[in-house]
Design an enzyme around this catalytic site. Structure first.
Site, short mmCIF file in Angstrom:
data_model
loop_
_atom_site.label_atom_id
_atom_site.label_comp_id
_atom_site.label_asym_id
_atom_site.label_seq_id
_atom_site.Cartn_x
_atom_site.Cartn_y
_atom_site.Cartn_z
N LYS A 1 -1.10 20.26 -9.83
CA LYS A 1 -0.25 21.12 -10.60
C LYS A 1 0.97 20.53 -11.16
CE LYS A 1 -1.73 25.56 -8.37
NZ LYS A 1 -1.51 26.72 -7.69
N ASP B 1 -10.85 10.13 -3.83
CA ASP B 1 -12.01 11.05 -3.97
C ASP B 1 -11.61 12.04 -5.01
OD1 ASP B 1 -10.06 12.22 -2.36
OD2 ASP B 1 -11.30 13.71 -1.81
N ASP C 1 -2.17 11.97 -2.62
CA ASP C 1 -2.19 13.79 -3.00
C ASP C 1 -2.24 13.57 -4.64
OD1 ASP C 1 -1.67 16.15 -3.70
OD2 ASP C 1 0.07 16.41 -2.37
N GLU D 1 1.08 -1.20 -0.01
CA GLU D 1 0.02 -0.06 0.09
C GLU D 1 0.90 1.27 0.05
OE1 GLU D 1 -3.24 2.67 2.22
OE2 GLU D 1 -2.45 0.99 3.42
N ASP E 1 5.35 4.59 3.48
CA ASP E 1 5.00 6.24 3.60
C ASP E 1 6.04 6.77 4.25
OD1 ASP E 1 3.50 8.71 4.13
OD2 ASP E 1 1.68 7.74 3.79
#
Length: 231
Positions: free
Chosen positions: A128, A158, A124, A50, A75
């Site tokens: 941009k 989402d 994230d 993950e 992470d």
């Protein structure tokens, strides 16, 4: 908050299933379990990553549901990852590990054909900087170095922008076979059978919700999901 972070950083050092690896360390020393994660887990079960695991709640939940697979959350945020590492140790889970490192270094910790599946959960969206998106071809090319042939990648988000970018740009360009796609994971009929039950092929996607996902759903946001092959 700073005090809690320091306490969590200190406790992270005590968890035997949490590895904290910098580029400098990896370059100088390598990683002892690269190519031999089966020795760490004590079995030859498939390895699932993950990426951007946050608190690690998805990693832990998937490991509970799938005891025949080994799960590794990756992470850079150690204070968040502490939660998943602590829970997995308290429950004495043998099929869970965590890597606190940059995802760009992933091929320094896994050998070719060592990973069977990747989950990317609510990353994230980088509105941009498309090249920094974890589903960009830049990152998919990196994943190919460690994945078995025809491995599965899952993307839950989402962000409609990230979903559309991956589905309509990255996937067609790479000619990656799409196994499942929806813009409304919990509400759209394509994810359910004639009885209204969720399809078995997306069971892990709908049965586990991250801390952040639960919040998005409470706000009325729709969750998108992509499941596709690469390599």
């Amino acid at each position: 908050m700073a005090k809690h972070k320091l306490e969590r950083f200190a406790e992270n050092l005590t968890f035997p299933n949490l590895f904290q690896l910098s580029y400098e360390y990896l370059k100088e020393n390598g990683f002892e379990y690269k190519g031999r994660w089966n020795a760490f887990f004590g079995n030859d079960n498939p390895i699932v990553l993950e990426l951007g695991c946050g608190k690690g709640d998805y990693t832990v939940a998937l490991a509970r549901r799938n005891p025949d697979k080994n799960f590794i959350g990756v992470d850079i945020k150690g204070a968040r990852m502490w939660r998943g590492a602590k829970t997995s140790n308290e429950e004495q889970m043998k099929n869970v590990a965590f890597l606190r490192t940059r995802i760009e270094l992933i091929d320094m910790m896994f050998a070719a054909n060592e990973v069977s599946e990747i989950w990317i959960t609510f990353p994230d969206p980088q509105p941009k900087k498309p090249n920094k998106r974890l589903s960009s071809e830049r990152f998919l090319s990196l994943y190919k170095r460690i994945l078995k042939p025809n491995s599965i990648v899952h993307l839950k988000t989402d962000s409609w922008e990230l979903h559309d970018y991956t589905r309509n740009e990255v996937i067609p360009e790479g000619k990656y076979p799409v196994l499942f796609a929806t813009e409304d994971l919990y509400g759209a009929p394509e994810g359910k059978d004639s009885n209204g039950d969720f399809l078995a092929e997306i069971a892990d996607a709908v049965s586990v919700q991250t801390f952040y996902e639960s919040g998005y759903l409470a706000e009325g946001k729709k969750i998108t999901y992509l499941k596709f092959n690469i390599n």
